[in-house]
Design a protein around this motif. Sequence first.
Motif, PDB file in Angstrom:
ATOM      1  N   ARG A  28      11.523  43.445 -17.547  1.00 16.68           N
ATOM      2  CA  ARG A  28      11.657  42.770 -18.700  1.00 16.68           C
ATOM      3  C   ARG A  28      10.829  43.262 -19.961  1.00 16.68           C
ATOM      4  N   THR A  29      11.269  42.914 -21.026  1.00 16.34           N
ATOM      5  CA  THR A  29      10.669  43.609 -22.291  1.00 16.34           C
ATOM      6  C   THR A  29       9.939  42.478 -23.128  1.00 16.34           C
ATOM      7  N   THR A  54      20.414  45.436 -32.573  1.00 14.34           N
ATOM      8  CA  THR A  54      21.119  43.903 -32.958  1.00 14.34           C
ATOM      9  C   THR A  54      20.177  42.818 -32.444  1.00 14.34           C
ATOM     10  N   ALA A  55      20.344  41.751 -32.806  1.00 13.40           N
ATOM     11  CA  ALA A  55      19.692  40.378 -31.946  1.00 13.40           C
ATOM     12  C   ALA A  55      20.664  39.297 -32.347  1.00 13.40           C
ATOM     13  N   LYS A  56      20.555  38.233 -31.549  1.00 11.53           N
ATOM     14  CA  LYS A  56      21.273  37.039 -31.503  1.00 11.53           C
ATOM     15  C   LYS A  56      20.202  36.006 -31.969  1.00 11.53           C
ATOM     16  N   LEU A  57      20.661  35.210 -32.997  1.00 13.26           N
ATOM     17  CA  LEU A  57      19.511  34.174 -33.519  1.00 13.26           C
ATOM     18  C   LEU A  57      19.672  33.018 -32.438  1.00 13.26           C
ATOM     19  N   ILE A  58      18.385  32.787 -31.734  1.00 17.43           N
ATOM     20  CA  ILE A  58      18.594  31.659 -31.070  1.00 17.43           C
ATOM     21  C   ILE A  58      18.276  30.367 -31.565  1.00 17.43           C
ATOM     22  N   THR A  59      17.192  30.268 -32.499  1.00 18.48           N
ATOM     23  CA  THR A  59      16.756  28.929 -33.328  1.00 18.48           C
ATOM     24  C   THR A  59      16.006  29.537 -34.577  1.00 18.48           C
ATOM     25  N   ILE A  80      13.773  32.730 -34.265  1.00 23.18           N
ATOM     26  CA  ILE A  80      13.509  33.368 -33.073  1.00 23.18           C
ATOM     27  C   ILE A  80      14.720  34.078 -32.621  1.00 23.18           C
ATOM     28  N   LEU A  81      14.543  35.535 -32.241  1.00 20.92           N
ATOM     29  CA  LEU A  81      15.970  36.100 -32.010  1.00 20.92           C
ATOM     30  C   LEU A  81      15.725  36.651 -30.475  1.00 20.92           C
ATOM     31  N   GLU A  82      16.756  37.182 -29.890  1.00 20.79           N
ATOM     32  CA  GLU A  82      16.877  38.211 -28.709  1.00 20.79           C
ATOM     33  C   GLU A  82      17.500  39.378 -28.910  1.00 20.79           C
ATOM     34  N   THR A  83      16.914  40.338 -28.568  1.00 26.39           N
ATOM     35  CA  THR A  83      17.593  41.916 -29.030  1.00 26.39           C
ATOM     36  C   THR A  83      18.664  41.864 -27.866  1.00 26.39           C
ATOM     37  N   GLN A  84      19.733  42.434 -28.052  1.00 27.88           N
ATOM     38  CA  GLN A  84      20.871  42.897 -27.500  1.00 27.88           C
ATOM     39  C   GLN A  84      20.698  43.627 -26.141  1.00 27.88           C
ATOM     40  N   GLU A  85      20.183  44.689 -26.355  1.00 34.18           N
ATOM     41  CA  GLU A  85      19.794  45.459 -25.016  1.00 34.18           C
ATOM     42  C   GLU A  85      18.717  45.177 -24.305  1.00 34.18           C
TER      43      GLU A  85
END
Length: 138
Positions: A28-29, A54-59, A80-85
């Motif tokens: 985990r990162t 890139t990242a996906k927007l969570i909230t 709050i974002l989560e990176t793709q890789e």
Amino acid sequence: MRIFIPPAWRTRVDRYRLKATRCKDCGRTGYPPSEVCRFCGSKNIETVELIDETAKLITWTIIYSAMDGFEERRPVVIGILETQEHKARIMAPLTDVLPEELQPGMEMEPVLRRISEEGESGLINYGIAYRPVLKKVE
């Protein structure tokens, strides 16, 4: 807010390169970087850079109040974002988008933005923010 040059200079690489740590045991990162994995407690970690991910927007949340000197930046949108890789979770300001345009799962990219400056001849402080990924024109 007064920013002192020596601490800003010492932390420039970590702040501008968007570094995180990946645990070699649990995989985990974690962001921000740490000497110990915040998920399993292992010290078997490595540094990874998230600046090209890139990242996906969570909230997100919208802040309408502001500290003295930052009134012109209202409203402030924090996401709050989560990176793709690496699947690292990052809390960061969102920029170049209107609050009503935000959607969960929106693809975002990191960019450098000016945060503050100390007077006309003082230190300019930059930081990472996220904006929607620009669509390529074909």
